[in-house]
Design a protein around this motif. Structure first.
Motif, PDB file in Angstrom:
ATOM      1  N   LEU A 167      33.364  72.496  -6.276  1.00  0.00           N
ATOM      2  CA  LEU A 167      33.087  72.270  -7.700  1.00  0.00           C
ATOM      3  C   LEU A 167      31.641  71.850  -7.914  1.00  0.00           C
ATOM      4  CD1 LEU A 167      36.384  70.472  -8.761  1.00  0.00           C
ATOM      5  CD2 LEU A 167      35.596  72.726  -9.545  1.00  0.00           C
ATOM      6  N   ALA A 168      31.114  70.983  -7.037  1.00  0.00           N
ATOM      7  CA  ALA A 168      29.716  70.553  -7.159  1.00  0.00           C
ATOM      8  C   ALA A 168      28.764  71.736  -6.971  1.00  0.00           C
ATOM      9  CB  ALA A 168      29.413  69.457  -6.146  1.00  0.00           C
ATOM     10  N   LYS A 169      29.045  72.570  -5.978  1.00  0.00           N
ATOM     11  CA  LYS A 169      28.204  73.759  -5.746  1.00  0.00           C
ATOM     12  C   LYS A 169      28.268  74.706  -6.932  1.00  0.00           C
ATOM     13  CE  LYS A 169      28.343  73.565  -0.744  1.00  0.00           C
ATOM     14  NZ  LYS A 169      29.016  74.015   0.480  1.00  0.00           N
TER      15      LYS A 169
ATOM     16  N   ARG B 266      25.313  76.019  -9.362  1.00  0.00           N
ATOM     17  CA  ARG B 266      25.106  77.445  -9.600  1.00  0.00           C
ATOM     18  C   ARG B 266      25.043  77.771 -11.095  1.00  0.00           C
ATOM     19  NH1 ARG B 266      27.197  81.831 -11.072  1.00  0.00           N
ATOM     20  NH2 ARG B 266      29.270  81.047 -11.518  1.00  0.00           N
ATOM     21  N   VAL B 267      25.892  77.116 -11.880  1.00  0.00           N
ATOM     22  CA  VAL B 267      25.924  77.365 -13.324  1.00  0.00           C
ATOM     23  C   VAL B 267      24.708  76.734 -14.006  1.00  0.00           C
ATOM     24  CG1 VAL B 267      27.203  76.852 -15.446  1.00  0.00           C
ATOM     25  CG2 VAL B 267      28.430  77.642 -13.420  1.00  0.00           C
ATOM     26  N   ALA B 268      24.267  75.580 -13.548  1.00  0.00           N
ATOM     27  CA  ALA B 268      23.139  74.871 -14.174  1.00  0.00           C
ATOM     28  C   ALA B 268      21.790  75.524 -13.856  1.00  0.00           C
ATOM     29  CB  ALA B 268      23.133  73.409 -13.734  1.00  0.00           C
ATOM     30  N   ARG B 269      21.655  76.055 -12.647  1.00  0.00           N
ATOM     31  CA  ARG B 269      20.374  76.577 -12.157  1.00  0.00           C
ATOM     32  C   ARG B 269      19.704  77.595 -13.078  1.00  0.00           C
ATOM     33  NH1 ARG B 269      21.955  78.744  -7.507  1.00  0.00           N
ATOM     34  NH2 ARG B 269      22.354  76.655  -6.704  1.00  0.00           N
ATOM     35  N   PRO B 270      20.412  78.601 -13.618  1.00  0.00           N
ATOM     36  CA  PRO B 270      19.737  79.579 -14.486  1.00  0.00           C
ATOM     37  C   PRO B 270      19.141  78.959 -15.757  1.00  0.00           C
ATOM     38  CG  PRO B 270      21.893  80.406 -13.820  1.00  0.00           C
ATOM     39  CD  PRO B 270      21.804  78.978 -13.370  1.00  0.00           C
TER      40      PRO B 270
ATOM     41  N   GLY C 233      17.507  76.124 -15.653  1.00  0.00           N
ATOM     42  CA  GLY C 233      16.441  75.246 -15.197  1.00  0.00           C
ATOM     43  C   GLY C 233      16.902  73.826 -14.936  1.00  0.00           C
ATOM     44  N   LEU C 234      18.213  73.637 -14.778  1.00  0.00           N
ATOM     45  CA  LEU C 234      18.789  72.312 -14.594  1.00  0.00           C
ATOM     46  C   LEU C 234      19.455  72.177 -13.234  1.00  0.00           C
ATOM     47  CD1 LEU C 234      20.666  72.081 -18.007  1.00  0.00           C
ATOM     48  CD2 LEU C 234      18.634  70.770 -17.388  1.00  0.00           C
ATOM     49  N   THR C 235      19.573  70.941 -12.792  1.00  0.00           N
ATOM     50  CA  THR C 235      20.453  70.635 -11.674  1.00  0.00           C
ATOM     51  C   THR C 235      21.778  70.162 -12.262  1.00  0.00           C
ATOM     52  OG1 THR C 235      19.817  68.308 -11.566  1.00  0.00           O
ATOM     53  CG2 THR C 235      18.487  69.864 -10.262  1.00  0.00           C
ATOM     54  N   GLU C 236      22.785  70.068 -11.412  1.00  0.00           N
ATOM     55  CA  GLU C 236      24.079  69.557 -11.882  1.00  0.00           C
ATOM     56  C   GLU C 236      23.916  68.134 -12.431  1.00  0.00           C
ATOM     57  OE1 GLU C 236      28.607  68.859 -10.234  1.00  0.00           O
ATOM     58  OE2 GLU C 236      26.934  68.650  -8.860  1.00  0.00           O
ATOM     59  N   ALA C 237      23.118  67.319 -11.757  1.00  0.00           N
ATOM     60  CA  ALA C 237      22.900  65.938 -12.206  1.00  0.00           C
ATOM     61  C   ALA C 237      22.234  65.909 -13.577  1.00  0.00           C
ATOM     62  CB  ALA C 237      22.052  65.177 -11.187  1.00  0.00           C
ATOM     63  N   GLN C 238      21.256  66.764 -13.798  1.00  0.00           N
ATOM     64  CA  GLN C 238      20.572  66.805 -15.089  1.00  0.00           C
ATOM     65  C   GLN C 238      21.511  67.265 -16.198  1.00  0.00           C
ATOM     66  OE1 GLN C 238      17.374  69.348 -13.798  1.00  0.00           O
ATOM     67  NE2 GLN C 238      15.955  67.627 -13.577  1.00  0.00           N
ATOM     68  N   LEU C 239      22.338  68.254 -15.898  1.00  0.00           N
ATOM     69  CA  LEU C 239      23.328  68.695 -16.885  1.00  0.00           C
ATOM     70  C   LEU C 239      24.284  67.556 -17.204  1.00  0.00           C
ATOM     71  CD1 LEU C 239      24.678  70.837 -18.637  1.00  0.00           C
ATOM     72  CD2 LEU C 239      25.881  71.660 -16.595  1.00  0.00           C
ATOM     73  N   ASN C 240      24.697  66.810 -16.187  1.00  0.00           N
ATOM     74  CA  ASN C 240      25.568  65.651 -16.378  1.00  0.00           C
ATOM     75  C   ASN C 240      24.914  64.634 -17.316  1.00  0.00           C
ATOM     76  OD1 ASN C 240      27.029  63.183 -14.102  1.00  0.00           O
ATOM     77  ND2 ASN C 240      27.815  63.930 -16.018  1.00  0.00           N
ATOM     78  N   VAL C 241      23.645  64.332 -17.103  1.00  0.00           N
ATOM     79  CA  VAL C 241      22.923  63.380 -17.960  1.00  0.00           C
ATOM     80  C   VAL C 241      22.880  63.879 -19.400  1.00  0.00           C
ATOM     81  CG1 VAL C 241      20.646  62.377 -18.468  1.00  0.00           C
ATOM     82  CG2 VAL C 241      21.539  62.332 -16.126  1.00  0.00           C
ATOM     83  N   LEU C 242      22.524  65.140 -19.593  1.00  0.00           N
ATOM     84  CA  LEU C 242      22.437  65.685 -20.948  1.00  0.00           C
ATOM     85  C   LEU C 242      23.785  65.622 -21.657  1.00  0.00           C
ATOM     86  CD1 LEU C 242      20.132  68.795 -20.330  1.00  0.00           C
ATOM     87  CD2 LEU C 242      19.481  66.585 -21.326  1.00  0.00           C
TER      88      LEU C 242
END
Length: 155
Positions: A31-33, A37-41, A43-52
């Motif tokens: 799930l983390a990977k 993968r979904v966040a990368r296109p 320009g985000l990391t999973e952590a950055q998407l989580n913060v937003l």
């Protein structure tokens, strides 16, 4: 495919408890990977998407103090300051001192952060629906309950 085949284990896992934990860990890793993968296109990391997403859905007044943000993160929170620093440099969040305590930093979404979140969130939620879409509502509820029971034992 079972866990033994997925991991290429030559032997069965003897302990049902251990096999259960391995299943949870392998699933969490996948799930983390997938989140990355979904966040990368976007320009985000999973952590950055989580913060937003936390700033959009879990704060009153449009901002959170950095300490609370760190507690709420689902991802590794070892360096919340560095994470917020990078997001601030990208223009996605703004940090300001708290009016009551200048040592406390308040974090809020910027217009650019809202814009990048809109696209990434759509892709993320669509993928989440695909991943758990094969489960019935009662199965999803049961899974949440079972995982909560495990977390309760760990706290």
């Amino acid at each position: 495919m079972g866990l033994k085949e997925e991991l290429g284990l030559p032997n069965d896992v003897e302990s049902e408890a251990h096999e259960t934990v391995l299943n949870v860990m392998v699933t969490a890793d996948l799930l983390a990977k997938e989140g990355e993968r979904v966040a990368r296109p976007h320009g985000l990391t999973e952590a950055q998407l989580n913060v937003l997403m936390l700033l959009k859905y879990q704060c009153s007044g449009g901002e959170l103090d950095q300490s609370s943000l760190g507690r709420m993160l689902v991802v590794n929170r070892s360096n919340v300051t560095g994470l917020v620093d990078r997001m601030e440099r990208a223009g996605w969040v703004r940090r300001a001192p708290d009016a009551a305590d200048r040592r406390v930093k308040r974090v809020s979404l910027t217009a650019e952060g809202k814009q990048v979140l809109r696209a990434a969130e759509r892709a993320y939620l669509r993928r989440v629906d695909e991943v758990v879409g094969g489960l019935t509502d009662p199965e999803k509820a049961a899974l949440r309950t079972l995982l909560q029971k495990i977390r309760n034992k760990l706290r």
